[in-house]
Design an enzyme around this catalytic site. Structure first.
Site, PDB file in Angstrom:
ATOM      1  N   GLN A 104       0.889  -1.166  -0.129  1.00 47.06           N
ATOM      2  CA  GLN A 104       0.135   0.101   0.142  1.00 47.06           C
ATOM      3  C   GLN A 104       1.010   1.141   0.151  1.00 47.06           C
ATOM      4  OE1 GLN A 104      -2.638  -0.625   3.541  1.00 47.06           O
ATOM      5  NE2 GLN A 104      -4.221  -0.568   2.054  1.00 47.06           N
ATOM      6  N   HIS A 162       0.082   8.737   6.642  1.00 44.40           N
ATOM      7  CA  HIS A 162      -0.740   8.962   7.757  1.00 44.40           C
ATOM      8  C   HIS A 162      -0.824  10.438   8.016  1.00 44.40           C
ATOM      9  CE1 HIS A 162      -0.801   4.466   7.672  1.00 44.40           C
ATOM     10  NE2 HIS A 162      -2.137   4.846   8.021  1.00 44.40           N
TER      11      HIS A 162
END
Length: 641
Positions: free
Chosen positions: A382, A386
């Site tokens: 992925q 964040h």
């Protein structure tokens, strides 16, 4: 006579006698609309065309071009399939037959193994049923009577379905001609409204998706209200077969799935070129936007996943192991590791927003039956990030991510649409937190001027999300990018920053991906470009094709020049005819072929051939190198002749 008010989709209000049907409202508006509509939505809920209106309602009339209309028609298509199977194979037992994206299926239990020839026979019977134009009608039975009814017809799977329904649930059936099926509906008004059908394939499917249950035969099909639309769809499916990333990936030697690792892709040298270019692009663009890159472990202690909530909400998709007699999990997501990196020190409000990106390898357990090349795998990387921020920074950060996603997708020539997904049933946190998070996402989308669809109940278990569905060159959509706003993880991990008042405060967190999964994005790119990658992504950017042995030395010098300029180049010095070499390069989808003969060697030129534009004629070597470098640096998309 008691009257009711019906508010139509355009906001107009009409009065009708209580008990008027959806169809009668359509007929009152216009005969053309009545012929085109196949059902309705009352206060947002789909209903049959003959449904009576008993009180004031908001009514939308549904046609096939509406998403709900496709479901109506294709659900009826699944019943026509089941009816045809029962006519041809009376002993067959029926399981379930829903409408799905682009079509429908029906799961069937029979000792007869369906072949492609069987599908042709069944399809012919379906066309008879359509021509017979049976009215489709609904009726309900009390629970005990419903069970007796399906038992009498030998439909054991239907008995199980009824027994699993809530005690007070209505037990509804739909009938068309001699065929009756347990079904919640709704449906098209008659079988004749299904103008075009096609059975696509047959596959195995476990009853209720469990490997512990019997394997049934699942027949897939599709239905349209116009034969021309069906043909357009079939043409698109044929084009999709040609573009299948598994086929092209094998032909171009990009990747493989080995028996020793089902669902775990192997990338070959040429596939790694594409992957590395994507990751280099990802890193460069993230640095420009103020992201720091991190790397977190693949295996972490089980306690962490209890704390994050994954144990309660995602355990069935995870892999586990033991280390030093302790329980550990292979990470299915990167967010807990990112939070631990944030938690290692105390940040000030002046440090926020803090943007941390990670190309993180995750593992998720998928059933073997759904694995599909690079599109559905058990391990993938992925392109996570964040963002930890102050409450007042939420809107600007979300807009920043939206703009980033827009930039990346346009780089590859993709159009896209957006969905806003709200709180699911299985979720963490209070309704107030979810409302705040959902509204923040909505405000950012509105500020950016993006149209979006509400996808009720499809958010992550820790927060609502914006999903980006990109569209490839043959009109298929793929969900890739996502932005998730999270109030929950910061609470569960007790992370803080020091505010302007000197006190500790809780940050807000964004989870986001743009590619989604590197592996899947590569699969999508392969199919979108049919292997004809833009020059900057092409595993081999140029191939030198000397006409004969006497041109080999000059070709080797040119190869060295191109390689030193950073261009990925191959030399085809086989003793083959030049036509054969050109065909081979075309099959390998090499963007540029450089043909060298006597004149080209003498004049320091090449006879240039483009994969996409054909013959380009004699080109000076220095000019060619400058042109290729410019095309690579600008990441230009392929240009057809």
């Amino acid at each position: 006579m008691s009257m009711i008010k019906v508010t139509l989709k355009d906001g107009t209000v009409r009065e009708y006698p209580k008990g008027v049907t959806v169809q009668q409202v359509a007929e009152d508006i216009s005969p053309g609309l009545a012929r085109a509509a196949i059902g309705g939505e009352i206060n947002g809920e789909p209903v049959d065309y003959v449904t009576a209106l008993e009180s004031d309602v908001e009514l939308s009339l549904v046609k096939f071009e509406d998403e709900a209309g496709k479901v109506f028609l294709r659900h009826t298509g699944s019943h026509i399939l089941a009816q045809a199977v029962k006519r041809l194979h009376p002993e067959a037992k029926l399981a379930i037959g829903p409408a799905i994206k682009d079509g429908f299926y029906y799961d069937i239990d029979t000792d007869h193994s369906f072949t492609p020839e069987d599908l042709e026979i069944i399809e012919a019977e379906m066309k008879k049923i359509i021509k017979e134009d049976h009215k489709v009608s609904r009726f309900e039975l009390p629970r005990d009577e419903a069970i007796d009814f399906v038992k009498k017809h030998g439909e054991d799977y239907k008995v199980e379905l009824i027994e699993d329904l809530p005690e007070d649930a209505p037990i509804s059936f739909y009938q068309q001609g001699e065929f009756v099926d347990l079904c919640a509906g709704p449906h098209a008004p008659s079988t004749g409204r299904v103008k075009a059908v096609k059975l696509m394939s047959v596959a195995g499917a476990y009853w209720r998706g469990s490997e512990k249950n019997k394997m049934l035969q699942r027949i897939y099909g599709t239905a349209f209200d116009k034969k021309t639309d069906l043909q357009d769809y079939l043409d698109k499916m044929e084009e999709a077969k040609k573009r299948d990333h598994r086929k092209i990936g094998k032909e171009m030697d990009l990747f493989s799935i080995q028996e020793e690792g089902p669902g775990f892709p192997f990338f070959h040298p040429k596939g790694m070129v594409i992957r590395n270019e994507l990751e280099n692009f990802w890193r460069y663009e993230h640095v420009k936007r103020g992201y720091d890159e991190i790397k977190t472990p693949i295996i972490l202690n089980e306690d962490l996943w209890h704390q994050s909530g994954h144990w309660d909400h995602y355990q069935e998709n995870m892999y586990f192991t033991q280390i030093d007699e302790g329980n550990y999990a292979v990470k299915p997501m990167n967010c807990p590791g990112s939070i631990l990196v944030f938690k290692r020190k105390m940040y000030s409000y002046r440090d926020l927003p803090l943007r941390m990106g990670e190309l993180g390898l995750v593992h998720r357990h998928e059933m073997s039956g759904v694995l599909h090349g690079l599109m559905r795998v058990r391990c993938f990387t992925q392109d996570d990030a964040h963002i930890f921020m102050l409450p007042e920074q939420i809107k600007d950060e979300i807009i920043g991510v939206i703009d980033f996603v827009d930039y990346v997708y346009k780089m590859f020539g993709y159009k896209y649409h957006v969905e806003l997904s709200t709180r699911p049933e299985d979720s963490m946190g209070t309704q107030e937190e979810w409302d705040l998070a959902t509204e923040a996402l909505r405000e950012a989308l509105d500020a950016r001027g993006l149209a979006y669809k509400i996808n009720e109940g499809d958010g992550a278990f820790y927060g609502p999300k914006i999903d980006f569905h990109l569209e490839d060159c043959i009109g298929r959509t793929w969900q890739c990018g996502t932005i998730q706003l999270d109030f929950q993880m910061p609470q569960r991990f007790d992370i803080n920053y020091v505010g302007a008042d000197g006190e500790k405060h809780r940050p807000i967190m964004i989870h986001r991906v743009i590619f989604g999964s590197i592996e899947r994005f590569i699969g999508i790119l392969i199919e979108h470009f049919a292997g004809k990658f833009p020059l900057w992504l092409a595993p081999v950017q140029a191939r030198i094709l000397p006409i004969s042995e006497r041109h080999y030395d000059a070709a080797k010098v040119l190869k060295q020049q191109l390689a030193q300029a950073g261009i990925r180049v191959e030399l085809d010095d086989r003793n083959e005819k030049i036509g054969y070499k050109i065909r081979e390069a075309q099959l390998q989808k090499v963007p540029y072929m450089m043909i060298m003969g006597d004149r080209e060697v003498e004049e320091n030129k090449v006879n240039l051939r483009s994969r996409d534009r054909g013959e380009l004629g004699a080109v000076d070597v220095d000019e060619l190198m400058a042109s290729l470098i410019k095309e690579i640096q600008e990441k230009q998309l392929p240009q057809e002749a």
